[in-house]
Design an enzyme around this catalytic site. Structure first.
Site: not given
Length: 282
Positions: A172-175, A213, A241, A243
Site C-alpha cells: 500500500c503506497e499510503h502506509h 488496489q 489490506h 493497513c
C-alpha cells in the site's frame, strides 16, 4: 651394346615415372638412372590446385594477413563485448549505490525508533530490509513488452479465456504495509492469444510496486488490452489490506474487491455475468 641395353630404362618404366602422381611428401626423393642420381623435390609432387590454394590462404593467416572482413568482424565483436561489459559494470555500480542508500535509510529509521543498531540482532537488519524492499518493488524495472516478447500467437479462437486465483502481493503506497489476495483475469481473443503464464506475469509486474488496489486493477486490464487488442478484458481483484487489519480500524475480516471491464465485458451484461459466475460464483 648389351651393356647399354641393360642400363637403359624401359619405355614403360619412364612413362610410369612421368604420369604417376605420388602422395605429397615432406622430403626430397632420389632415383638412379643410367648410373646417375636424379633428385625430385618434394614440392614437385604437389599437383592439386585446391591444396595449393588452401596452403596459400593458410600461409596468409600465418603471416598475419588475415582478410579484412574477418578482422572487421572480430573487431566489432570485441567492441560489442567491451561495451556490454562496461554497461553491466555501470549498472552494477548504480545498483550497489542504491542498495547502500536504502540500507542507510533503514539504519536511520531504526535509530530514530529508539533501537540500538549495533546489537547482534540488528547488525544486518538494514541491509536485509533494503534487499527485501528492492524485491517488493522490482516491478518498476519490468515492462509488459519485455515479458510478452514471442508469447503472442495467432489463433482462430474467439471464446472467453479465464485465468483465476492468481496470487498477488503488493505494498500500500499510503502506509508501506502489504495487501494481498487473488486476481481473476478474462479476455475475449480477437485472433490472438497469449501464453497463460504471461497473464500471471503481468499481475506480478504491477503488483510489485507501491500501489492502491483500484489503480492496480486498471493497469492490469489496460496492459492486456493494449498487448492483445481483444474484443474485451475483465479483471477482478480480491485483497486483504494490512493497513486495515494491523492499524486503523483493525477489522480482521475486511476484504476489498475491485473490478475493471473493457470492451464486450462492459457492453454486454451476459458476457460480464458469465465471467463473474465462473470466477466469483455469483
Amino acid at each position: 651394346m648389351l651393356d647399354e641395353a641393360r642400363h637403359r630404362p624401359r619405355a614403360s618404366h619412364r612413362l610410369l615415372k612421368t604420369n604417376r602422381i605420388p602422395p605429397a611428401e615432406t622430403t626430397d626423393r632420389t632415383a638412379h638412372h643410367g648410373g646417375q642420381t636424379q633428385v625430385y623435390p618434394a614440392a614437385s609432387f604437389i599437383q592439386s590446385k585446391p591444396r595449393a590454394r588452401m596452403e596459400f590462404h593458410y600461409a596468409k593467416e600465418m603471416n598475419g594477413t588475415v582478410p579484412t572482413v574477418t578482422k572487421l568482424s572480430k573487431c566489432i565483436e570485441s567492441k560489442h563485448s567491451d561495451s556490454c561489459k562496461e554497461e553491466k559494470d555501470l549498472k552494477e555500480a548504480a545498483d550497489s549505490t542504491k542498495l547502500f542508500c536504502i540500507e542507510k535509510a533503514y539504519s536511520t529509521i531504526l535509530s530514530e525508533l529508539g533501537e540500538n543498531t549495533e546489537r547482534e540482532g540488528l547488525l544486518r537488519t538494514p541491509l536485509r530490509a533494503a534487499k527485501a524492499m528492492q524485491f517488493f518493488t522490482k516491478g518498476y524495472k519490468e515492462t509488459t513488452q519485455a515479458i510478452l516478447n514471442d508469447a503472442i500467437f495467432n489463433e482462430n479462437h474467439d471464446e472467453m479465456v479465464i485465468v483465476k486465483d492468481i496470487d498477488l502481493f503488493s505494498l500500500c503506497e499510503h502506509h508501506l504495509v502489504p495487501f494481498f489476495g487473488k486476481a481473476h483475469i478474462a479476455y475475449l481473443p480477437n485472433k490472438k492469444v497469449v501464453g497463460l503464464s504471461k497473464l500471471a506475469r503481468i499481475v506480478e509486474i504491477f503488483s510489485r510496486r507501491l500501489q492502491v488496489q483500484e489503480r492496480l486493477t486498471k493497469q492490469i486490464a489496460t496492459a492486456i488490452s493494449e498487448a492483445l487488442e481483444p474484443a474485451g478484458v475483465a479483471v477482478v481483484i480480491e485483497a486483504v489490506h494490512m493497513c486495515m487489519v494491523m492499524r486503523g480500524v483493525q477489522k480482521m475480516n475486511a476484504k476489498t474487491v475491485t473490478s475493471v471491464m473493457l470492451g464486450t465485458f462492459q457492453n454486454d451484461h451476459r458476457t460480464r455475468e458469465e465471467f463473474l459466475s465462473l470466477t466469483l460464483g455469483e
